[in-house]
Structure formats: structure tokens, C-alpha cells
Design an enzyme around this catalytic site. Sequence first.
Site, PDB file in Angstrom:
ATOM      1  N   HIS A   9     -60.042  61.199  99.842  1.00 17.55           N
ATOM      2  CA  HIS A   9     -59.621  59.805  99.850  1.00 17.55           C
ATOM      3  C   HIS A   9     -58.596  59.637  98.730  1.00 17.55           C
ATOM      4  O   HIS A   9     -57.961  60.565  98.299  1.00 17.55           O
ATOM      5  CB  HIS A   9     -60.826  58.886  99.625  1.00 17.55           C
ATOM      6  CG  HIS A   9     -61.892  59.033 100.652  1.00 17.55           C
ATOM      7  ND1 HIS A   9     -61.776  58.499 101.909  1.00 17.55           N
ATOM      8  CD2 HIS A   9     -63.096  59.663 100.613  1.00 17.55           C
ATOM      9  CE1 HIS A   9     -62.870  58.775 102.599  1.00 17.55           C
ATOM     10  NE2 HIS A   9     -63.684  59.481 101.846  1.00 17.55           N
ATOM     11  N   CYS A  14     -62.670  62.192 106.210  1.00 11.96           N
ATOM     12  CA  CYS A  14     -64.110  62.027 105.983  1.00 11.96           C
ATOM     13  C   CYS A  14     -64.900  61.827 107.283  1.00 11.96           C
ATOM     14  O   CYS A  14     -65.159  62.776 107.999  1.00 11.96           O
ATOM     15  CB  CYS A  14     -64.348  60.897 104.990  1.00 11.96           C
ATOM     16  SG  CYS A  14     -65.970  60.939 104.202  1.00 11.96           S
TER      17      CYS A  14
END
Length: 254
Positions: free
Chosen positions: A206, A108
Site C-alpha cells: 500500500h 492486497c
Amino acid sequence: MTHTIAGTPAAGPNNGKTLRILQLYPKDMNIYGDWGNTLSLARRAHAHGFDVDIIDYNPGDEFPQDVDIIIGGGGQDSGQTVIQEDLHANSEHLKQLAEDGTPMLVICGLYQLFGKEFRTREGEVLKGIGIFDAHTVGGDERLIGNIVEESKDFGTIIGFENHSGLTYLGSGCTPLAATVTKGEGNNKAETHEGARVHNVIGTYLHGSLLPKNPKISDYLIEQAAKRKYGEFTPATIDDTLVNKARASAMKRPR
């Protein structure tokens, strides 16, 4: 700070060998449980017979010279701002490690900063370090939910995306997954997700990513072992529980 994984590694041809995992910016880039990736990777390496040291690196620390795998997580825009100066201070070293084949996984926010730049919705430009031929722009919509994607090397990859940044790849890197079957991926205009160059993987997933995707852990471990010791002999690991967790995760709604 250095953490050592306790216990005796599984018996096998990798006994007596050590892998050192560097965790980048765990204080500022760890808001989605990305420590779980580091711990999962260390446990997987332990199961393959390696002793494992985990080294935390935060802004202002002395950057370790002897590392075998680098892993970093996600963070808010404010976290990216905090670590940006320090990241650039170490950019040449990180780029040299990448070019030399050091395996890395960045999630990310660090995935974005490993590209060329991240232009926020407010117009602020966070300059990246250019390991990935990619750039990111802040979007108006948050892309959030369970995600499933298909990779030529890793098969079906499962995770959870949570980002408003839209990442676009240049010709100098390839996607981690060519096709997203559930979710959005790098951006809403294309069907791929993540990026790869050398042995570096960037992704928006994630979840944490690695507990549900041991093939990626095995890849990072294999590349590190071959680079350091010239060989890697994998152990036979029972992934029954992992496969059950993957099957359950794939059934979850978006």
C-alpha cells in the site's frame, strides 16, 4: 461512473490518444487509500501526453468492454466476501484480458482473490479466479510496516504492507520482487513479495504504491499504449520530488 482527468496533457507524440483505466470495486476494496494509485497512474499517463478516463466498476455494474488498464485495491475479509460473487461472474473475461496482455495492478485483497483461493483463519475458503498460480492462508500475526524490496525490472520498490494473509506462489507465476530488504513480503518463510504473470502485477504494498514507484506506473502505461496503439514514446518527466519522497520513505523505521 467515469472520471475524466482535467487539463491539457503534456505536449508530445502521445497527444490525441486516450487510455481508459478501470478501477475495480472502489466501494468495497479501497480501505488503504488505494484510490491514490488510480489517481497517480492517471496523472502519470497525462504527463506522458495521454487523455485519461477513469471508470469505476462495482458489483452489479455492467462490465466495460473497452478498457486499457485495470487497477484494484485492498479490503477487509468482509469486503472480499461482498465482491466475490461478482468477481467470479467476470472471471473468464478478466482471465482473457490478462492473457491478451491487458496490464493490471491488484493490491492486497484483490491480489489474494486473483490467486486460486484464500483460506481464512476461521476456515472459510474464498475461491479465487486463478489468474495467479498462488494461494493464501490466513495467519495469526499481522505483517504491518514499511517495506522495501528489490525487483529486477523495477529496481527498489517502496511501500507499506498491512496483511495477515500469507501468500505462496506456484510455478505458474514469478514474484514482483525477488528480495525483501525491509519487511516480510508474501509470507514469513520466503524472501520474495508479490506476483507477476502476463502483464498483471499483484502486491501487498500500500502506501499508496504508485506515487513512490513511477517505474511501475510507466510499465503499466507502456504496455497499455503498445497494446492499443502499437507504440509508446515516453515523455521526459521531472521526478525530483518523487526521488526525494523515496529517499525519505526508505529511511523510515519498520
